[in-house]
Scaffold this motif. Structure first.
Motif, mmCIF file in Angstrom:
data_model
loop_
_atom_site.group_PDB
_atom_site.id
_atom_site.type_symbol
_atom_site.label_atom_id
_atom_site.label_comp_id
_atom_site.label_asym_id
_atom_site.label_seq_id
_atom_site.Cartn_x
_atom_site.Cartn_y
_atom_site.Cartn_z
ATOM 1 N N VAL A 98 0.649 -1.156 -0.086
ATOM 2 C CA VAL A 98 0.040 0.045 -0.101
ATOM 3 C C VAL A 98 0.845 1.241 0.049
ATOM 4 O O VAL A 98 1.984 1.199 0.390
ATOM 5 C CB VAL A 98 -0.794 0.036 1.292
ATOM 6 C CG1 VAL A 98 -1.920 -1.088 0.967
ATOM 7 C CG2 VAL A 98 -0.254 0.037 2.607
ATOM 8 N N LEU A 105 -9.234 2.651 4.255
ATOM 9 C CA LEU A 105 -9.811 1.054 4.206
ATOM 10 C C LEU A 105 -10.493 0.873 5.571
ATOM 11 O O LEU A 105 -11.586 -0.105 5.402
ATOM 12 C CB LEU A 105 -8.347 0.269 4.625
ATOM 13 C CG LEU A 105 -7.567 0.264 3.266
ATOM 14 C CD1 LEU A 105 -6.297 -0.725 3.588
ATOM 15 C CD2 LEU A 105 -8.188 -0.596 2.114
ATOM 16 N N CYS A 109 -16.639 1.132 1.723
ATOM 17 C CA CYS A 109 -16.081 1.131 0.595
ATOM 18 C C CYS A 109 -16.950 0.623 -0.528
ATOM 19 O O CYS A 109 -17.829 -0.471 -0.189
ATOM 20 C CB CYS A 109 -14.655 0.474 0.468
ATOM 21 S SG CYS A 109 -13.341 1.038 1.393
ATOM 22 N N THR A 139 -15.718 5.409 0.536
ATOM 23 C CA THR A 139 -14.579 5.548 -0.213
ATOM 24 C C THR A 139 -14.865 4.613 -1.414
ATOM 25 O O THR A 139 -15.480 3.488 -1.660
ATOM 26 C CB THR A 139 -13.491 4.611 0.470
ATOM 27 O OG1 THR A 139 -13.016 5.512 1.779
ATOM 28 C CG2 THR A 139 -12.100 4.801 -0.457
ATOM 29 N N VAL A 141 -13.534 2.498 -4.837
ATOM 30 C CA VAL A 141 -12.695 1.728 -5.083
ATOM 31 C C VAL A 141 -12.696 1.130 -6.369
ATOM 32 O O VAL A 141 -13.942 0.939 -7.062
ATOM 33 C CB VAL A 141 -12.443 0.324 -3.980
ATOM 34 C CG1 VAL A 141 -11.287 -0.461 -4.522
ATOM 35 C CG2 VAL A 141 -12.582 0.678 -2.643
ATOM 36 N N HIS A 153 -12.166 7.438 -10.153
ATOM 37 C CA HIS A 153 -11.117 8.048 -9.570
ATOM 38 C C HIS A 153 -11.164 9.584 -9.428
ATOM 39 O O HIS A 153 -10.917 10.352 -8.527
ATOM 40 C CB HIS A 153 -9.880 7.392 -9.881
ATOM 41 C CG HIS A 153 -9.606 5.751 -9.757
ATOM 42 N ND1 HIS A 153 -9.604 5.587 -8.369
ATOM 43 C CD2 HIS A 153 -9.206 4.879 -10.350
ATOM 44 C CE1 HIS A 153 -9.353 4.110 -8.291
ATOM 45 N NE2 HIS A 153 -9.242 3.878 -9.557
ATOM 46 N N ILE A 162 -9.411 4.624 -3.557
ATOM 47 C CA ILE A 162 -8.407 3.661 -3.486
ATOM 48 C C ILE A 162 -8.207 3.169 -4.902
ATOM 49 O O ILE A 162 -9.295 2.569 -5.611
ATOM 50 C CB ILE A 162 -8.979 2.522 -2.582
ATOM 51 C CG1 ILE A 162 -8.997 3.131 -1.204
ATOM 52 C CG2 ILE A 162 -7.800 1.306 -2.586
ATOM 53 C CD1 ILE A 162 -9.369 2.083 -0.218
ATOM 54 N N LEU A 189 -5.162 6.141 -1.950
ATOM 55 C CA LEU A 189 -4.482 4.967 -1.587
ATOM 56 C C LEU A 189 -4.212 4.098 -2.756
ATOM 57 O O LEU A 189 -5.062 4.021 -3.392
ATOM 58 C CB LEU A 189 -5.295 4.215 -0.430
ATOM 59 C CG LEU A 189 -4.730 3.146 0.045
ATOM 60 C CD1 LEU A 189 -3.244 3.496 0.887
ATOM 61 C CD2 LEU A 189 -5.614 1.891 0.994
#
Length: 353
Positions: A98, A105, A109, A139, A141, A153, A162, A189
Motif C-alpha cells: 500500500v 480502508l 467502501c 470510499t 474503489v 477515481h 482507492i 491510496l
C-alpha cells in the motif's frame, strides 16, 4: 533493517506452491511463518513429495527495502490495518503493498467498475456518483483502468478513492494515468498485490478484481460488455455475498449488454438493504434525479416502506397501465414502484401480476 517476522512472512508468501489458503493453514498450525518454514521439509517428507524451495531472506529483504524507497509498505493479513472485509475471504492475499492513506480502508467502501471504452454518458455518470459517494464519506474503489475506472477515481479523489493495481505498485498502467496514479498515492491510496517492478499480465487482473470486490461492501457496474473483466468483478462480489449493482443501458449499445444481462437474468439486479446502504442509495437517488440520460438510464433507487425488506429491481420493467408504474421482482411479486419526484416507494398491487 527489516523486521525478522516480516522477512519470514514474505519468504513464505513468495515461496512457489504456497498459496493464500496454504499460507493461512501453515501459520495457524505452527504459530508463525518462521516456524512454518522450518516445518516444511518434514511435512513434505511425510507426504512423499519434495519440499518447496523457500524464497531466500535476501529476496524478501530487497522487496521490503524497495517498498520503503517508494514510500510504500507491506500490509500482512495478520496486521490490524489489513482490510477487514478482504481478510474475511478464504483466499485473501496474505500480503498487499500500500502507498497512501491507509485510513481509507477503515471507511465503508464501494467498488465502481465498467468498460474501458466507456461512453461519454457513462464516464460523466461515474464521475457524478463517485463524487457524491465521496462527499457522503464512502470510499470509492476501482482498478485505475481506462474509461469508467478513471472517471470513478477522478470523481472521488477529493472524497476518498482507492486504486488497485494489477502489477507492481511502481508500475503505471495504462501510461496515460501516470499523473492520476501519482495523485491517488498522495491524496488517496494505492494497493498492489504483486512485488515492485512486476509488469501487469493477463493473469494478474483477476487477482486485482478479487481485491476490488473483496475490499468493498458492494460493487457497482456502470457499463460492461459480455465476458468483460467488470463482469468477473461482479461475479466475484456475488460469490463473496456482497452487494452487486448494475446500471441499465441502451439495448442497442454492446457496452451495456453485460449490465443488462446481469439485471435481466436476476443474477444481481439493483437492490438495497437500507440498514447498510441507506446513505449510498440516497446518493444514487440524488444523482438519478439530475443526471438521467435517455441513452443510459440511471439506476433506480429503491426505498421500501418496510426498512427490513430487501427489494430487487427488475430490468424488464413490465409496465402496468392500471397503476401506471413499473413492475419489480422481489420477495413478493405483487410489489410495484410508484414514482415520486426524488424517490420511489414500494406499494402492494395484488391484481397486477
Amino acid at each position: 533493517m527489516a523486521d525478522a517476522a516480516e522477512v519470514a512472512r514474505l519468504r513464505l508468501i513468495r515461496t512457489a506452491q504456497i498459496g493464500p489458503v496454504t499460507y493461512r493453514q501453515l501459520v495457524a498450525r505452527f504459530g508463525d511463518a518462521a516456524a512454518a518454514i522450518e516445518a516444511l521439509p518434514g511435512l513434505a517428507a511425510r507426504g512423499g513429495g519434495r519440499s518447496p524451495v523457500v524464497a531466500l531472506p535476501a529476496v524478501a529483504e530487497r522487496e521490503l527495502a524497495a517498498a520503503r524507497k517508494l514510500g510504500a509498505r507491506h500490509l500482512f493479513i495478520e496486521d490490524a490495518d489489513y482490510p477487514e472485509l478482504l481478510a474475511q475471504l478464504d483466499d485473501a492475499s496474505p500480503v498487499v503493498m500500500v502507498r497512501g492513506n491507509v485510513a481509507l480502508l477503515a471507511r465503508d467502501c464501494v467498488a465502481m467498475v465498467g468498460a474501458r471504452n466507456a461512453s461519454a454518458a457513462a464516464c460523466r455518470f461515474s464521475r457524478q456518483i463517485a463524487a457524491e459517494l465521496g462527499r457522503d464519506g464512502i470510499t470509492v474503489v476501482s482498478g485505475l483502468a481506462r474509461g469508467v475506472d478513471t472517471a470513478a477515481h477522478v470523481g472521488s479523489i477529493e472524497g476518498g478513492t482507492i486504486g488497485v493495481i494489477a502489477g507492481g505498485i511502481d508500475v503505471v498502467y495504462p501510461p496515460e494515468n501516470a499523473d492520476l496514479q501519482e495523485r491517488i498515492a498522495r491524496e488517496g491510496l494505492l494497493i498492489a498485490e504483486q512485488p515492485p517492478g512486476i509488469e501487469p499480465r493477463a493473469r494478474h487482473f483477476p487477482h486485482r478484481n478479487r481485491i476490488i470486490a473483496g475490499a468493498s461492501l458492494g460493487t457497482l457496474v456502470v457499463e460492461a460488455a459480455p465476458r468483460s473483466g467488470s463482469l468477473i468483478t461482479a461475479r466475484l462480489a456475488g460469490e463473496m455475498g456482497r452487494e452487486v449493482m448494475a446500471v441499465p443501458g441502451s439495448p442497442l449499445d454492446p457496452r451495456a449488454q453485460g449490465c443488462n444481462g446481469l439485471i435481466q437474468h436476476t443474477l444481481v439486479a439493483l437492490r438495497t438493504r437500507l440498514y447498510r446502504f441507506s446513505q449510498f442509495w440516497a446518493v444514487l437517488c440524488t444523482v438519478t434525479s439530475r443526471s438521467y440520460s435517455p441513452m443510459m438510464p440511471a439506476p433506480q433507487a429503491l426505498t421500501a416502506t418496510d426498512s427490513n425488506t430487501p427489494v430487487a429491481y427488475c430490468e424488464c420493467r413490465r409496465w402496468c397501465r392500471k397503476h401506471k408504474t413499473y413492475g419489480i421482482q422481489g420477495q413478493r411479486r405483487s410489489r410495484f414502484l410508484h414514482k415520486h419526484p426524488n424517490h420511489y416507494t414500494v406499494r402492494l398491487a395484488n391484481d397486477c401480476h
